[in-house]
Write a protein that holds these residues in place. Structure first.
Motif, PDB file in Angstrom:
ATOM      1  N   LYS A  89       0.791  -1.225   0.000  1.00 20.32           N
ATOM      2  CA  LYS A  89       0.000   0.000   0.000  1.00 20.32           C
ATOM      3  C   LYS A  89       0.827   1.281   0.000  1.00 20.32           C
ATOM      4  O   LYS A  89       0.281   2.362  -0.223  1.00 20.32           O
ATOM      5  N   CYS A  90       2.133   1.176   0.263  1.00 19.89           N
ATOM      6  CA  CYS A  90       2.934   2.386   0.467  1.00 19.89           C
ATOM      7  C   CYS A  90       4.134   2.473  -0.467  1.00 19.89           C
ATOM      8  O   CYS A  90       4.547   1.484  -1.068  1.00 19.89           O
ATOM      9  N   LYS A 142      -7.059   8.603   0.748  1.00 22.96           N
ATOM     10  CA  LYS A 142      -7.969   9.251   1.698  1.00 22.96           C
ATOM     11  C   LYS A 142      -9.022  10.112   1.000  1.00 22.96           C
ATOM     12  O   LYS A 142     -10.055  10.449   1.592  1.00 22.96           O
ATOM     13  N   ILE A 178       0.652   2.231   9.428  1.00 22.84           N
ATOM     14  CA  ILE A 178       1.171   3.183   8.437  1.00 22.84           C
ATOM     15  C   ILE A 178       1.254   4.579   9.060  1.00 22.84           C
ATOM     16  O   ILE A 178       2.261   5.284   8.924  1.00 22.84           O
ATOM     17  N   GLU A 233      -5.003  10.671  -3.712  1.00 25.95           N
ATOM     18  CA  GLU A 233      -4.590  10.052  -2.454  1.00 25.95           C
ATOM     19  C   GLU A 233      -5.727   9.130  -2.012  1.00 25.95           C
ATOM     20  O   GLU A 233      -6.903   9.483  -2.164  1.00 25.95           O
ATOM     21  N   SER A 258      -2.939   0.750  -6.068  1.00 29.47           N
ATOM     22  CA  SER A 258      -1.641   1.266  -5.634  1.00 29.47           C
ATOM     23  C   SER A 258      -0.822   1.627  -6.858  1.00 29.47           C
ATOM     24  O   SER A 258      -0.276   0.759  -7.537  1.00 29.47           O
ATOM     25  N   GLU A 290       4.716   7.039   2.523  1.00 30.52           N
ATOM     26  CA  GLU A 290       3.381   7.574   2.274  1.00 30.52           C
ATOM     27  C   GLU A 290       2.558   6.529   1.543  1.00 30.52           C
ATOM     28  O   GLU A 290       3.099   5.591   0.951  1.00 30.52           O
ATOM     29  N   ARG A 291       1.235   6.687   1.603  1.00 30.04           N
ATOM     30  CA  ARG A 291       0.359   5.780   0.872  1.00 30.04           C
ATOM     31  C   ARG A 291       0.566   5.959  -0.627  1.00 30.04           C
ATOM     32  O   ARG A 291       0.678   7.082  -1.124  1.00 30.04           O
ATOM     33  N   LEU A 318      -3.317  -0.331   8.347  1.00 28.20           N
ATOM     34  CA  LEU A 318      -3.695   1.073   8.146  1.00 28.20           C
ATOM     35  C   LEU A 318      -3.291   1.931   9.340  1.00 28.20           C
ATOM     36  O   LEU A 318      -2.827   3.064   9.179  1.00 28.20           O
TER      37      LEU A 318
END
Length: 238
Positions: free
Chosen positions: A107-108, A208, A147, A206, A230, A159-160, A144
């Motif tokens: 994820k990152c 979010k 992170i 992003e 991703s 970062e994501r 999550l």
């Protein structure tokens, strides 16, 4: 005892145990397994499974208001605690730790290079900030949270990874409205006209901001599809 899982319940001052087959307790609780005989080694309530000590009928009656062994077994099965040896617990925790680290890798990215981190780097960073693993919480839920902990407490530039969406809007006006109202961290990388004057827009965001962009697309009379969960360096131009 290696092929037995013990489930224990403390009730009314008494200890009660049942002997189950490995992996079957969780299947029963998830309603995957419904045959009690596939879960229980014996339909018997014990005080101590390892010593073969059966619970007294009067103790069962006092605690459960019934002497029905099957009914009591089901109560213990639903509400009791699965007993795990220290060795088994360590194996489970080590596996969960690695699963969480693997999800974080997935994820990152390194925000300086937009490349993935090696698994070992993430594992070491988790140890350095003394991450606490919660045994009965999913790897995804914990990843999550961790992170955020890595971003706050570690020196990793983490970062994501961004997401790539395909946003479909009905007109050029809707496309312009979408472009103007997107969150600051999101941007359209490509827009193509499709049938009927509609447009298909590639949007990088992003994670979010997903819900905000979804709501915005609907307000513009459009819809979204996730192209890549991703987006990392080499996947696409961003």
């Amino acid at each position: 005892m290696t092929n037995i899982v013990v489930v224990r319940l403390q009730k009314a001052g008494f200890r009660f145990e049942i002997a189950c087959y490995p992996n079957k307790v969780e299947e029963w609780r998830r309603k995957v397994e419904t045959d009690l005989d596939e879960v229980l080694q014996r339909r018997v309530v014990f005080v101590n499974v390892s010593k073969g000590q059966v619970a007294k009928s009067e103790d069962i009656q006092s605690a459960f208001r019934t002497e029905d062994q099957e009914k009591v077994c089901k109560i213990i099965l639903e509400s009791g605690q699965i007993q795990v040896s220290e060795k088994e617990r360590k194996v489970d925790n080590d596996k969960l730790f690695k699963d969480i680290a693997s999800l974080i890798v997935e994820k990152c990215v390194n925000k300086d290079t937009q490349q993935s981190f090696p698994l070992g780097v993430i594992e070491n960073a988790m140890r350095e900030i003394h991450v606490s693993i919660i045994p009965h919480q999913s790897a995804k839920q914990q990843a999550l949270k961790i992170i955020h902990q890595l971003q706050e407490k570690s020196s990793l530039p983490i970062e994501r990874a961004k997401m790539k969406l395909q946003v479909f809007v009905p007109s050029a006006e809707a496309r312009e409205s979408l472009s103007q109202k997107l969150p600051q961290t999101a941007h359209i990388t490509e827009a193509n006209a499709v049938e009927g004057g509609a447009f298909s827009c590639a949007v990088v965001i992003e994670p979010k901001d997903y819900r905000a962009v979804d709501t915005l697309a609907k307000e513009c009379g459009g819809r979204i599809e996730v192209s890549q969960h991703s987006l990392k360096d080499g996947d696409d131009r961003i």
